[in-house]
Design a protein around this motif. Structure first.
Motif, PDB file in Angstrom:
ATOM      1  N   THR A  21       0.841  -1.204   0.000  1.00 16.49           N
ATOM      2  CA  THR A  21       0.000   0.000   0.000  1.00 16.49           C
ATOM      3  C   THR A  21       0.874   1.251   0.000  1.00 16.49           C
ATOM      4  OG1 THR A  21      -1.407  -1.281   1.468  1.00 16.49           O
ATOM      5  CG2 THR A  21      -2.010   1.016   1.158  1.00 16.49           C
ATOM      6  N   ILE A  22       1.937   1.206   0.771  1.00 18.03           N
ATOM      7  CA  ILE A  22       2.835   2.364   0.852  1.00 18.03           C
ATOM      8  C   ILE A  22       3.590   2.542  -0.472  1.00 18.03           C
ATOM      9  CG2 ILE A  22       4.878   3.283   2.035  1.00 18.03           C
ATOM     10  CD1 ILE A  22       3.699   1.992   4.622  1.00 18.03           C
ATOM     11  N   VAL A 167      16.324   3.155   7.414  1.00 22.45           N
ATOM     12  CA  VAL A 167      15.258   3.780   8.206  1.00 22.45           C
ATOM     13  C   VAL A 167      14.119   2.786   8.442  1.00 22.45           C
ATOM     14  CG1 VAL A 167      15.519   6.239   7.664  1.00 22.45           C
ATOM     15  CG2 VAL A 167      14.359   4.760   6.045  1.00 22.45           C
ATOM     16  N   VAL A 168      13.409   3.018   9.540  1.00 26.80           N
ATOM     17  CA  VAL A 168      12.265   2.167   9.874  1.00 26.80           C
ATOM     18  C   VAL A 168      11.021   3.051   9.959  1.00 26.80           C
ATOM     19  CG1 VAL A 168      11.253   0.645  11.628  1.00 26.80           C
ATOM     20  CG2 VAL A 168      13.719   0.577  11.197  1.00 26.80           C
ATOM     21  N   GLU A 180       5.388  10.016   6.262  1.00 22.74           N
ATOM     22  CA  GLU A 180       6.779   9.727   6.624  1.00 22.74           C
ATOM     23  C   GLU A 180       7.556   9.209   5.408  1.00 22.74           C
ATOM     24  OE1 GLU A 180       8.631   7.280  10.165  1.00 22.74           O
ATOM     25  OE2 GLU A 180       6.495   7.657  10.504  1.00 22.74           O
ATOM     26  N   ALA A 181       6.938   8.290   4.681  1.00 24.46           N
ATOM     27  CA  ALA A 181       7.592   7.707   3.509  1.00 24.46           C
ATOM     28  C   ALA A 181       7.827   8.786   2.440  1.00 24.46           C
ATOM     29  CB  ALA A 181       6.742   6.572   2.951  1.00 24.46           C
ATOM     30  N   ALA A 186      11.458  12.005  -0.733  1.00 30.13           N
ATOM     31  CA  ALA A 186      11.707  13.333  -1.303  1.00 30.13           C
ATOM     32  C   ALA A 186      13.088  13.832  -0.890  1.00 30.13           C
ATOM     33  CB  ALA A 186      10.621  14.305  -0.862  1.00 30.13           C
ATOM     34  N   ASP A 187      13.447  13.643   0.379  1.00 27.43           N
ATOM     35  CA  ASP A 187      14.773  14.077   0.863  1.00 27.43           C
ATOM     36  C   ASP A 187      15.888  13.332   0.146  1.00 27.43           C
ATOM     37  OD1 ASP A 187      13.820  15.832   2.644  1.00 27.43           O
ATOM     38  OD2 ASP A 187      14.336  14.681   4.464  1.00 27.43           O
ATOM     39  N   PHE A 188      15.727  12.026   0.057  1.00 27.09           N
ATOM     40  CA  PHE A 188      16.795  11.200  -0.510  1.00 27.09           C
ATOM     41  C   PHE A 188      17.005  11.479  -2.000  1.00 27.09           C
ATOM     42  CE2 PHE A 188      18.392   7.099  -2.258  1.00 27.09           C
ATOM     43  CZ  PHE A 188      19.580   7.035  -1.550  1.00 27.09           C
ATOM     44  N   LEU A 189      15.902  11.706  -2.714  1.00 25.88           N
ATOM     45  CA  LEU A 189      16.008  11.891  -4.171  1.00 25.88           C
ATOM     46  C   LEU A 189      15.968  13.370  -4.595  1.00 25.88           C
ATOM     47  CD1 LEU A 189      13.582   9.027  -5.324  1.00 25.88           C
ATOM     48  CD2 LEU A 189      16.071   8.934  -5.131  1.00 25.88           C
TER      49      LEU A 189
END
Ligand code: 5GP
Length: 193
Positions: A21-22, A167-168, A180-181, A186-189
């Motif tokens: 779902t995420i 990360v969890v 959260e996801a 967004a931060d990572f990419l």
């Protein structure tokens, strides 16, 4: 962008933690992401389509692909159910300039992380508790009792790997887990939210 520099997102979880779902939410939110369609020897479920959720194939064909070195990683996730990521699938996604998203089991996720290191963000989705996860898996109703028990047996073992991930995310409510996801991706990419 050179595909050798391209970043990717790895999402793993015990089954029933809400991972799919995420993943679907992230794909809808960020068109820059491309879902890595795995090969599998498990049978197709109602509503699934060949080439969309998975490339469905026989165990024989799957083993041939392993022998021919066509898989980046693969696991026998459940007895007689093989799942693997084709090298060609990663090439297909990166060649369009998209960032691959892998929805893979815990061991597969850690293997991909080992291969791509800082180019990969490895996310572990955790259910609020084992009991919640069991209830979710049962209510999904997609599995026979036998398969369900196989999956539950594996869950406790899979939960021991959470600290090996970057990360969890604890999936308490989908709303919180989605946001959260989104932020992490967004931060990572370097994408706009
Ligand atoms: P399901 O049968 O519920 O679709 O998937 C069972 C498990 O196999 C899930 O944890 C899913 O993420 C994992 N899986 C799907 N594709 C792959 C893959 O290519 N490699 C590995 N290692 N696991 C996969």
């Amino acid at each position: 962008m050179n595909s050798a520099d391209q970043k990717m997102i790895v999402i793993s979880a015990p089954s029933g933690a809400g991972k799919t779902t995420i993943v679907k939410h992230l794909l809808k939110k960020f068109p820059q992401l491309g879902f890595s369609v795995s090969a599998t020897s498990r049978t197709m479920r109602d509503g699934e389509e060949n080439g969309r959720e998975y490339y469905f194939m026989s165990s024989e064909l799957f083993r041939d692909m392993v022998r021919q070195g066509k898989l980046l990683e693969w696991q026998e996730v459940y007895p007689d159910s093989f799942y693997g990521t084709q090298v060609s699938e990663v090439d297909r996604i990166t060649s369009t300039g998209q960032f691959p998203v892998f929805d893979v089991d815990v061991v597969g996720g850690l293997n991909i992380k080992k291969m791509y290191k800082e180019r990969a963000l490895a996310i572990f989705i955790k259910p609020p508790s084992y009991e919640v996860l069991e209830a979710r898996l049962r209510s999904r109703g997609t599995e026979s009792e036998e398969n369900l028990l196989k999956r539950l047996n594996k869950v406790k073992w899979e939960l021991t790997f959470e600290n090996n991930f970057d990360v969890v995310i604890v999936n308490n409510t989908l709303h919180e887990a989605f946001s959260e996801a989104e932020k992490l991706v967004a931060d990572f990419l370097n994408l706009n939210l």
